[in-house]
Scaffold this active site. Structure first.
Site, PDB file in Angstrom:
ATOM      1  CB  SER A 124      -0.646  -0.171   0.918  1.00 45.01           C
ATOM      2  OG  SER A 124      -1.625   1.147   1.329  1.00 45.01           O
ATOM      3  CE1 TYR A 148      -3.764  -2.999   5.709  1.00 47.91           C
ATOM      4  CE2 TYR A 148      -3.507  -0.716   5.056  1.00 47.91           C
ATOM      5  CZ  TYR A 148      -4.253  -1.854   4.702  1.00 47.91           C
ATOM      6  OH  TYR A 148      -4.198  -1.923   2.909  1.00 47.91           O
ATOM      7  CE  LYS A 152      -1.384  -4.178   2.998  1.00 49.93           C
ATOM      8  NZ  LYS A 152      -2.168  -5.873   2.741  1.00 49.93           N
TER       9      LYS A 152
HETATM   10  P1  NAD Z   1     -10.844  -6.692   0.989  1.00 53.57           P
HETATM   11  O1  NAD Z   1     -11.066  -7.010   2.264  1.00 53.57           O
HETATM   12  O2  NAD Z   1     -12.564  -6.262  -0.204  1.00 53.57           O
HETATM   13  O3  NAD Z   1     -10.294  -8.398   0.586  1.00 53.57           O
HETATM   14  C1  NAD Z   1      -9.265  -9.053   1.355  1.00 53.57           C
HETATM   15  C2  NAD Z   1      -9.782 -10.410   1.683  1.00 53.57           C
HETATM   16  O4  NAD Z   1      -9.147 -11.082   2.222  1.00 53.57           O
HETATM   17  C3  NAD Z   1     -11.170 -10.181   0.907  1.00 53.57           C
HETATM   18  O5  NAD Z   1     -12.188 -11.192   0.939  1.00 53.57           O
HETATM   19  C4  NAD Z   1     -11.229 -11.603   3.631  1.00 53.57           C
HETATM   20  O6  NAD Z   1     -12.660 -12.000   3.581  1.00 53.57           O
HETATM   21  C5  NAD Z   1     -10.448 -11.940   2.853  1.00 53.57           C
HETATM   22  N1  NAD Z   1      -9.267 -12.750   4.432  1.00 53.57           N
HETATM   23  C6  NAD Z   1      -8.807 -11.850   5.197  1.00 53.57           C
HETATM   24  N2  NAD Z   1      -8.472 -12.479   6.068  1.00 53.57           N
HETATM   25  C7  NAD Z   1      -8.293 -13.254   5.521  1.00 53.57           C
HETATM   26  C8  NAD Z   1      -7.622 -15.015   5.840  1.00 53.57           C
HETATM   27  N3  NAD Z   1      -6.653 -14.385   7.450  1.00 53.57           N
HETATM   28  N4  NAD Z   1      -7.671 -15.783   5.739  1.00 53.57           N
HETATM   29  C9  NAD Z   1      -8.029 -16.461   4.325  1.00 53.57           C
HETATM   30  N5  NAD Z   1      -8.894 -14.761   4.163  1.00 53.57           N
HETATM   31  C10 NAD Z   1      -9.217 -13.665   4.722  1.00 53.57           C
HETATM   32  O7  NAD Z   1      -9.937  -5.973   0.381  1.00 53.57           O
HETATM   33  P2  NAD Z   1      -9.423  -5.105  -0.769  1.00 53.57           P
HETATM   34  O8  NAD Z   1      -9.569  -4.040  -1.143  1.00 53.57           O
HETATM   35  O9  NAD Z   1      -9.250  -6.436  -2.099  1.00 53.57           O
HETATM   36  O10 NAD Z   1      -7.657  -5.552  -0.564  1.00 53.57           O
HETATM   37  C11 NAD Z   1      -7.207  -6.057  -1.064  1.00 53.57           C
HETATM   38  C12 NAD Z   1      -5.235  -6.198  -0.480  1.00 53.57           C
HETATM   39  O11 NAD Z   1      -4.949  -4.809  -0.794  1.00 53.57           O
HETATM   40  C13 NAD Z   1      -5.712  -6.026   0.795  1.00 53.57           C
HETATM   41  O12 NAD Z   1      -4.217  -6.874   1.544  1.00 53.57           O
HETATM   42  C14 NAD Z   1      -5.892  -4.710   1.641  1.00 53.57           C
HETATM   43  O13 NAD Z   1      -4.925  -4.536   2.488  1.00 53.57           O
HETATM   44  C15 NAD Z   1      -5.363  -3.885  -0.316  1.00 53.57           C
HETATM   45  N6  NAD Z   1      -4.883  -2.603  -0.674  1.00 53.57           N
HETATM   46  C16 NAD Z   1      -5.867  -2.145  -0.403  1.00 53.57           C
HETATM   47  C17 NAD Z   1      -6.791  -1.051  -0.894  1.00 53.57           C
HETATM   48  C18 NAD Z   1      -7.292  -0.404  -0.689  1.00 53.57           C
HETATM   49  O14 NAD Z   1      -8.207   0.566  -0.839  1.00 53.57           O
HETATM   50  N7  NAD Z   1      -8.810  -1.305  -1.074  1.00 53.57           N
HETATM   51  C19 NAD Z   1      -5.382  -0.148  -0.943  1.00 53.57           C
HETATM   52  C20 NAD Z   1      -3.745  -0.714  -0.105  1.00 53.57           C
HETATM   53  C21 NAD Z   1      -3.686  -1.952   0.403  1.00 53.57           C
HETATM   54  N1  UFG Z   2     -12.483  11.969   2.640  1.00 55.07           N
HETATM   55  C1  UFG Z   2     -13.488  12.266   3.124  1.00 55.07           C
HETATM   56  N2  UFG Z   2     -14.670  12.003   4.478  1.00 55.07           N
HETATM   57  C2  UFG Z   2     -14.783  10.793   3.837  1.00 55.07           C
HETATM   58  C3  UFG Z   2     -13.915   9.881   3.311  1.00 55.07           C
HETATM   59  C4  UFG Z   2     -12.876  10.616   2.668  1.00 55.07           C
HETATM   60  O1  UFG Z   2     -13.469  14.323   3.013  1.00 55.07           O
HETATM   61  O2  UFG Z   2     -15.671  10.536   4.228  1.00 55.07           O
HETATM   62  C5  UFG Z   2     -11.468  12.170   2.187  1.00 55.07           C
HETATM   63  C6  UFG Z   2      -9.872  12.458   3.124  1.00 55.07           C
HETATM   64  O3  UFG Z   2     -10.096  13.214   4.032  1.00 55.07           O
HETATM   65  C7  UFG Z   2      -8.715  11.837   1.917  1.00 55.07           C
HETATM   66  C8  UFG Z   2      -9.729  11.258   0.472  1.00 55.07           C
HETATM   67  O4  UFG Z   2     -11.355  12.183   1.233  1.00 55.07           O
HETATM   68  O5  UFG Z   2      -8.892  13.645   1.627  1.00 55.07           O
HETATM   69  C9  UFG Z   2      -9.758  10.350   0.630  1.00 55.07           C
HETATM   70  O6  UFG Z   2     -10.342   9.567   2.003  1.00 55.07           O
HETATM   71  P1  UFG Z   2     -10.044   7.746   1.794  1.00 55.07           P
HETATM   72  O7  UFG Z   2     -10.359   7.722   3.083  1.00 55.07           O
HETATM   73  O8  UFG Z   2     -11.290   7.447   0.897  1.00 55.07           O
HETATM   74  O9  UFG Z   2      -8.683   7.292   1.445  1.00 55.07           O
HETATM   75  P2  UFG Z   2      -7.331   7.698   1.883  1.00 55.07           P
HETATM   76  O10 UFG Z   2      -6.459   8.095   1.174  1.00 55.07           O
HETATM   77  O11 UFG Z   2      -7.466   8.490   3.786  1.00 55.07           O
HETATM   78  O12 UFG Z   2      -6.803   6.029   2.341  1.00 55.07           O
HETATM   79  C10 UFG Z   2      -6.798   4.640   1.730  1.00 55.07           C
HETATM   80  C11 UFG Z   2      -6.575   3.583   2.345  1.00 55.07           C
HETATM   81  C12 UFG Z   2      -5.746   2.850   3.467  1.00 55.07           C
HETATM   82  C13 UFG Z   2      -4.384   3.063   3.177  1.00 55.07           C
HETATM   83  C14 UFG Z   2      -4.449   4.941   2.552  1.00 55.07           C
HETATM   84  C15 UFG Z   2      -3.299   4.960   2.317  1.00 55.07           C
HETATM   85  O13 UFG Z   2      -8.263   3.494   2.177  1.00 55.07           O
HETATM   86  O14 UFG Z   2      -5.833   2.117   3.907  1.00 55.07           O
HETATM   87  O15 UFG Z   2      -5.189   4.894   1.631  1.00 55.07           O
HETATM   88  O16 UFG Z   2      -1.963   4.399   1.470  1.00 55.07           O
HETATM   89  F1  UFG Z   2      -4.225   3.066   4.384  1.00 55.07           F
END
Ligand code: NAD
Ligand code: UFG
Length: 338
Positions: A124, A148, A152
């Protein structure tokens, strides 16, 4: 040979599974559905016309994981499974460290035992310690501010040590920026449980009438309009980045981090305005105080992914928000609940 996708029923995993199948890969999913639903598998079937093998297991269950490796001929692993809510991780650090780190150690032990040493990992942009100098490059300083983020960063270190110990490992660390959007069919998308933490699902839920207004977290940042700026990337572009990274790990040993972002930042108000334009719906909002832990600006320098993986984000902000909206309209209450 098959590609094992952990967390393949989740938001990013499901979009990647669709593209893997479309590209002719055999896919096996592991998911315990802690943050997803088996309905996702039906939707993937509808999109691809393929039935996918899915093991409903927790990665922490070593014996069950061993069975997956012994029953299948696995060539590489794309590892999405993990918990991702920053706020929850602050409240429940042990749960996060155990679920995200211990499970990955179990997975790597099993991969080693079965001589599967090719891995694509969901990291991330949160691993960047300081966002003073944007755009962020892969060699920008690293750090974390919550459990969290630490999971990572610690996992990136663990993979680096693993590669140092055995150079046959081939690992891509994909640092995602802000994934938004959904599959163009509207059949799969982001389905947060409860009130969304992230901006885009919050906006779409306001638009569909489930929430009354968007709270804009601060307009006194040092940005063009004072609101936070992020690098939004369409989930389909992100999924495509995994296929490019997979190609790389299948053909070249080594460990590499790649930024997967569009390389452009948009403010919260720009997102709201663009959403209004593509949906035709007025989004009421209110400026509130800053959200603790938020940063002003974050966006990627995606040059390394372009040069080494041949990957670029192709879809526009309009595409992202139109597809998010299409998904929300077709699934007012997410999977299972419409
Ligand atoms: P998500 O929660 O939709 O998908 C993760 C999946 O992993 C889920 O289906 C959950 O049921 C499964 N899971 C969790 N723990 C498990 C375990 N112990 N055993 C088996 N399955 C398990 O999340 P996502 O948004 O698809 O994110 C996927 C990956 O990308 C995550 O590792 C997340 O940290 C990373 N990531 C996501 C974002 C974002 O904004 N969505 C940003 C940066 C990184
Ligand atoms: N924001 C609002 N109102 C809301 C939600 C978000 O104003 O209800 C703003 C936040 O302050 C930020 C922007 O919208 O300026 C984006 O916010 P998000 O929560 O959508 O995303 P972030 O960048 O804060 O977080 C994301 C992932 C995290 C990760 C982080 C850093 O969701 O898991 O990027 O990589 F840790």
């Amino acid at each position: 040979m098959a590609i094992l996708v952990t967390g393949g029923a989740g938001y990013i995993g499901s979009h990647t599974v669709v593209q893997l199948i479309d590209s002719g890969f055999d896919v096996i999913i592991i998911d315990n559905f802690i943050n997803s639903t088996p309905e996702v598998l039906n939707r993937i079937h509808t999109i691809t016309s393929k039935k996918i093998k899915c093991y409903n297991i927790d990665l922490l269950e070593k014996d069950k994981l061993k069975k997956v490796f012994s029953e299948n001929n696995i060539e590489a692993v794309i590892h999405f499974a993990g918990l991702k809510a920053v706020g929850e991780s602050v409240k429940r650090p042990l749960y996060y460290y155990h679920n995200n780190i211990t499970s990955t150690l179990v997975l790597c032990e099993m991969m080693k035992e079965y001589n599967v040493k090719k891995l694509v990992f969901s990291s991330s942009a949160t691993v960047y310690g300081s966002t003073e100098n944007v755009p962020l490059k892969e060699n920008s300083p690293l750090g974390a501010t919550n459990p969290y983020g630490w999971t990572k960063l610690m996992l990136e270190q663990i993979f680096s040590d693993l590669h140092t110990s055995d150079s046959e490992w081939s690992i891509a660390l994909l640092r995602y920026f802000n994934p938004v959007g959904a599959h163009e069919s509207g059949l799969i998308g982001e389905d947060p449980s409860g009130v969304p933490n992230n901006l885009t699902p919050y906006i779409t839920q306001v638009a569909v009438g489930k929430l009354s207004k968007v709270h804009v977290f601060g307009n006194d940042y040092d940005t063009e309009d004072g609101t936070g700026v992020r690098d939004y990337i369409h989930v389909a572009d992100l999924a495509n980045g995994h296929l490019k990274a997979l190609d790389k790990v299948l053909t070249n040993p080594g460990i590499n981090a790649y930024n997967l972002g569009a390389g452009k930042g948009y403010s919260v108000l720009a997102i709201i305005k663009t959403f209004e334009k593509v949906s035709g719906i007025n989004i009421p909002y209110e400026i509130t105080g800053r959200r603790p832990g938020d940063i002003a600006v974050s966006y990627a320098d995606p040059t390394k992914a372009r040069q080494e993986l041949g990957w670029v984000a192709e879809r526009t902000l309009e595409d992202m928000l139109r597809d998010s909206w299409n998904w929300q309209v077709k699934n007012k209450n997410g999977y299972n609940k419409s």
